[in-house]
Design a protein around this motif. Sequence first.
Motif, mmCIF file in Angstrom:
data_model
loop_
_atom_site.group_PDB
_atom_site.id
_atom_site.type_symbol
_atom_site.label_atom_id
_atom_site.label_comp_id
_atom_site.label_asym_id
_atom_site.label_seq_id
_atom_site.Cartn_x
_atom_site.Cartn_y
_atom_site.Cartn_z
ATOM 1 N N PRO A 1 0.791 -1.241 0.000
ATOM 2 C CA PRO A 1 0.000 0.000 0.000
ATOM 3 C C PRO A 1 0.818 1.283 0.000
ATOM 4 O O PRO A 1 0.467 2.250 -0.688
ATOM 5 N N GLU B 1 -1.016 -13.086 -4.557
ATOM 6 C CA GLU B 1 -1.955 -12.297 -3.756
ATOM 7 C C GLU B 1 -1.633 -10.811 -3.834
ATOM 8 O O GLU B 1 -2.548 -9.961 -3.823
ATOM 9 N N ARG B 2 -0.357 -10.461 -3.927
ATOM 10 C CA ARG B 2 0.008 -9.044 -4.052
ATOM 11 C C ARG B 2 -0.463 -8.474 -5.388
ATOM 12 O O ARG B 2 -0.901 -7.313 -5.448
ATOM 13 N N GLN C 1 -3.099 -9.502 -7.015
ATOM 14 C CA GLN C 1 -4.544 -9.346 -6.842
ATOM 15 C C GLN C 1 -4.874 -8.038 -6.118
ATOM 16 O O GLN C 1 -5.789 -7.313 -6.518
ATOM 17 N N ASP C 2 -4.117 -7.731 -5.088
ATOM 18 C CA ASP C 2 -4.369 -6.514 -4.315
ATOM 19 C C ASP C 2 -3.993 -5.256 -5.096
ATOM 20 O O ASP C 2 -4.640 -4.208 -4.943
ATOM 21 N N TYR D 1 -5.370 -0.582 -8.607
ATOM 22 C CA TYR D 1 -4.724 0.722 -8.577
ATOM 23 C C TYR D 1 -4.379 1.242 -9.979
ATOM 24 O O TYR D 1 -4.096 2.426 -10.139
#
Length: 464
Positions: free
Chosen positions: A131, A173-174, A176-177, A181
Amino acid sequence: MLSERMLTTVMRECTKSYLKLSPTDDTMMPAPVPGQRYMLYMHVPFCERLCPYCSFNRFPFAEDRARPYFANMRKEMLMLKDLGYDFDSVYIGGGTPTILLDELCDTIDLARETFSVKEVSSETNPNHLIPSYLDKLQGRVQRLSVGVQSFDDGLLKQMDRYDKYGCGQEIMERIQDASPYFTSMNADMIFNFPAQTEDILVSDIERVIESGASQTTFYPLMASPSVAKSLARTVGKVDSAREQRFYEIICELLTGEVPGVDTGAPGAQGERGLFDFGSAWTFNRRGAAGRVGEGSMLMEPGAPVADEPRAMIDEYVVDYEEYPAIGSGGITYLGSNLYVNTFSVVDYNRAIEEGRMSMMGKATFSLRDRMRYRFLMQLFGLRLDKRQFREDFGVSVERGLPAEMAFMAAAGAFATNDADEITLTAKGRYLTVVMMRQFFIGVNNLRDQARAALTGEERELIFG
């Protein structure tokens, strides 16, 4: 495949002849041609650790080296402005562009203030998909390409990437997150590692699909002589005999294309394909934001800029035939000349601080070389515009490149070959992958010529 072996040999010899670096005394790039569209490439040559297969200009990261470097890259950007350049697209490659995020953000902000920039593409590594980084990149970068290479933990350990970037599940998973953005999120993959089995490749493809990435790029493992020893020592000797089969698996699982079946034939596309071809080795998820992308150097000169977001294409070749490159190790293509910037960060900083650019060598393309270059790059983008070819070079592609056209036609590479265009069959796409593989190996050899000039501490950092 005989045609693949022949093509590999011919391309190897061709690139040896025209990708040969000669010294240059040029201190500034040529001015832009009025009306010509250009993209700007920036090179950030710093990494936390160096991957054994990478032939790009890269150095171990140190903040006291990186901060002055970014400052000088911004100065060089303003030199291009003074020469009359303007850009609507910027591509930032490396190395790891996101290695010093505040400096990268300042550089992007200056580019947007200085030029008519509509989109920024950047490369990154999985450990930066967090983030605190994503929040600063959002809005500044529209298209992000993350170097995954493989989701297989065994291969990641072999490549010395497991400890740096985490296990395959964590990387997936990163992605996907991070995907929400950006307009386009590309998962950058490599196939045909010596230890990669078909089952590992299939698992990699399944994880790409599961990651939600809007695009993926699968290129074959390729290396220059400078990294051949470290490559063999860490991942083993490359077996090119498996390359075509691996490529067919990738195409089948991503697009639904059945190997050995003409793509225009009924049933050629299976039910499970979620992606379309963006280039010979780039795949765009159907329904995701962005259109199917053309390769760099792949759009016709003067073609209009689309308003909708575009899909990112591999490396730093994005939608434009010509582009100046700034930064140590950047490679510029303008007119008939290919310029290579010094691979020394020390020499680069000195050049910019003295008010000159850092080109240390160039290769000059003959008219035939330029025609071959256009032929390869547009086929890589899946469509060669024959009318534009004749307009730009004064001859038809048949007359300009008779041997190339005869070989590809005899090999069954062309799905369409009429007065307007050439498009490719499945076999033609693979032969184009072979040509691009050999072309990039040739470019890597060019990088080796520039890297050989390093001395002192910098040479020790790379070769020690």
